[in-house]
Scaffold this active site. Structure first.
Site, short mmCIF file in Angstrom:
data_model
loop_
_atom_site.label_atom_id
_atom_site.label_comp_id
_atom_site.label_asym_id
_atom_site.label_seq_id
_atom_site.Cartn_x
_atom_site.Cartn_y
_atom_site.Cartn_z
CE1 TYR A 1 -2.15 -5.16 5.66
CE2 TYR A 1 -1.56 -4.73 3.37
CZ TYR A 1 -1.83 -4.27 4.65
OH TYR A 1 -1.77 -2.93 4.92
CE1 TYR B 1 -16.39 -1.53 -6.17
CE2 TYR B 1 -16.49 -3.44 -7.62
CZ TYR B 1 -17.00 -2.22 -7.21
OH TYR B 1 -18.10 -1.70 -7.82
CB THR C 1 -0.91 0.02 1.25
OG1 THR C 1 -1.66 -1.18 1.30
CG2 THR C 1 -1.84 1.21 1.23
CB THR C 2 3.72 2.24 2.16
OG1 THR C 2 2.98 1.80 3.30
CG2 THR C 2 4.43 3.53 2.51
CE LYS D 1 1.00 -4.49 7.02
NZ LYS D 1 1.28 -3.63 5.84
CB ILE E 1 4.74 -5.12 7.72
CG1 ILE E 1 5.31 -6.54 7.69
CG2 ILE E 1 4.81 -4.48 6.34
CD1 ILE E 1 4.59 -7.50 6.76
NE ARG F 1 -5.05 1.69 2.70
CZ ARG F 1 -4.56 2.73 2.04
NH1 ARG F 1 -4.96 2.99 0.81
NH2 ARG F 1 -3.66 3.52 2.59
#
Length: 294
Positions: A135, A109, A46-47, A164, A206, A140
């Site tokens: 994850y 989604y 994401t980052t 994570k 993380i 998100r």
């Protein structure tokens, strides 16, 4: 054996003004992290603005990261997608590029059922031989990976070895550890919960905080591992105002501003992300000074 223990950095992807990936700056960022004690690099998460990268860019960034790191520390590639076939493709290519593991977010989604999540993650893991980190970040993706689902995947898919956890739900995270007999490798996905997650048997974090405070984030983990729990807790609590500032707008807007404030380069953000609001940037700068990273 765990892919890594300690603080893994969720590294940014630097872009030039024309929007292309700036590989020279990326190399500098990687070296900065290694020099300052980061325990692993997580690329194209994401980052790293992976959702704005083309498939070709995504794989080129992973390959470049693996080449620069050159096995000095583990590289974990973000290869998740809301399309199972795409995630399989990215995971296979990441393995071929030399990644030590993959980080696979739950499909966003589509909002899969728990049965769908099991099928999705199993298909991805079975397509590769390197370790898979699940994850879980409902904020998100719109879907929570239930503790029972995580435990099922861990027990039934050989190379699904870790999770994570960014749900923020400590009770749920404790349930994951209970259902896996504490054997799954647990990483905090929230910088404000490093010590709580280590106390449940976690292996590390993380981290976004590691981008601007790699030594300190590593130290939070190392102090805990060394039995200096009170010191780890104190450093965790000292970092809270900076962590809050780093998430005052959607990640990675604030952390790219923080890199800039440190006098390092990270280039522009890709749309639809936009520059940080001035009042938030001022609070970020103050928090960085107070934590001693500016």
């Amino acid at each position: 054996m765990s892919i890594f223990t300690g603080a893994g950095v969720a590294i940014t992807t630097p872009f030039k003004k024309d929007g292309s990936v700036d590989y020279d700056v990326f190399s500098e960022q990687i070296e900065y992290q290694i020099k300052n004690g980061t325990d692993a690099i997580i690329v194209c998460g994401t980052t790293g603005e992976a959702s704005t990268l083309t498939h070709e860019e995504h794989l080129a960034v992973i390959k470049y990261c693996c080449e620069v790191v050159n096995k000095r520390i583990p590289v974990i590639a973000g290869t998740g997608s809301n399309c199972t076939e795409t995630a399989i493709y990215l995971s296979k290519e990441a393995e071929a590029a030399g990644a030590d593991g993959v980080l696979v977010v739950s499909p966003y989604y589509n909002k899969a059922t728990q049965k769908g999540l099991i099928a999705h993650f199993t298909a991805i893991a079975n397509s590769i031989k390197i370790p898979v980190i699940l994850y879980n970040i409902q904020g998100r993706t719109g879907v929570n990976i239930a503790p029972e689902t995580i435990a099922y995947l861990f027990k039934n898919v050989e190379n699904i070895v870790a999770v994570k956890e960014a749900s923020g739900n400590i009770s749920q995270i404790a349930k994951v550890m209970q259902l896996t007999d504490g054997k799954i490798d647990l990483y905090s996905g929230n910088d404000d919960q490093i010590v709580p997650i280590l106390s449940l048997g976690g292996k590390g974090v993380i981290s976004v905080l590691s981008i601007v405070a790699p030594k300190e984030t590593h130290e939070i983990c190392q102090l805990f591992f060394d039995g200096k729990v009170a010191e780890a807790r104190d450093l965790q609590l000292k970092a809270i105002p900076l962590i809050d500032a780093l998430f005052s707008e959607v990640n990675p807007i604030p952390v790219k501003k923080a890199i800039e404030l440190q006098g390092r380069d990270t280039g522009v953000l890709r749309m639809p992300l936009t520059e940080m609001e001035p009042e938030h940037a001022a609070k970020l700068e103050e928090a960085m000074k107070n934590f001693g990273v500016l």
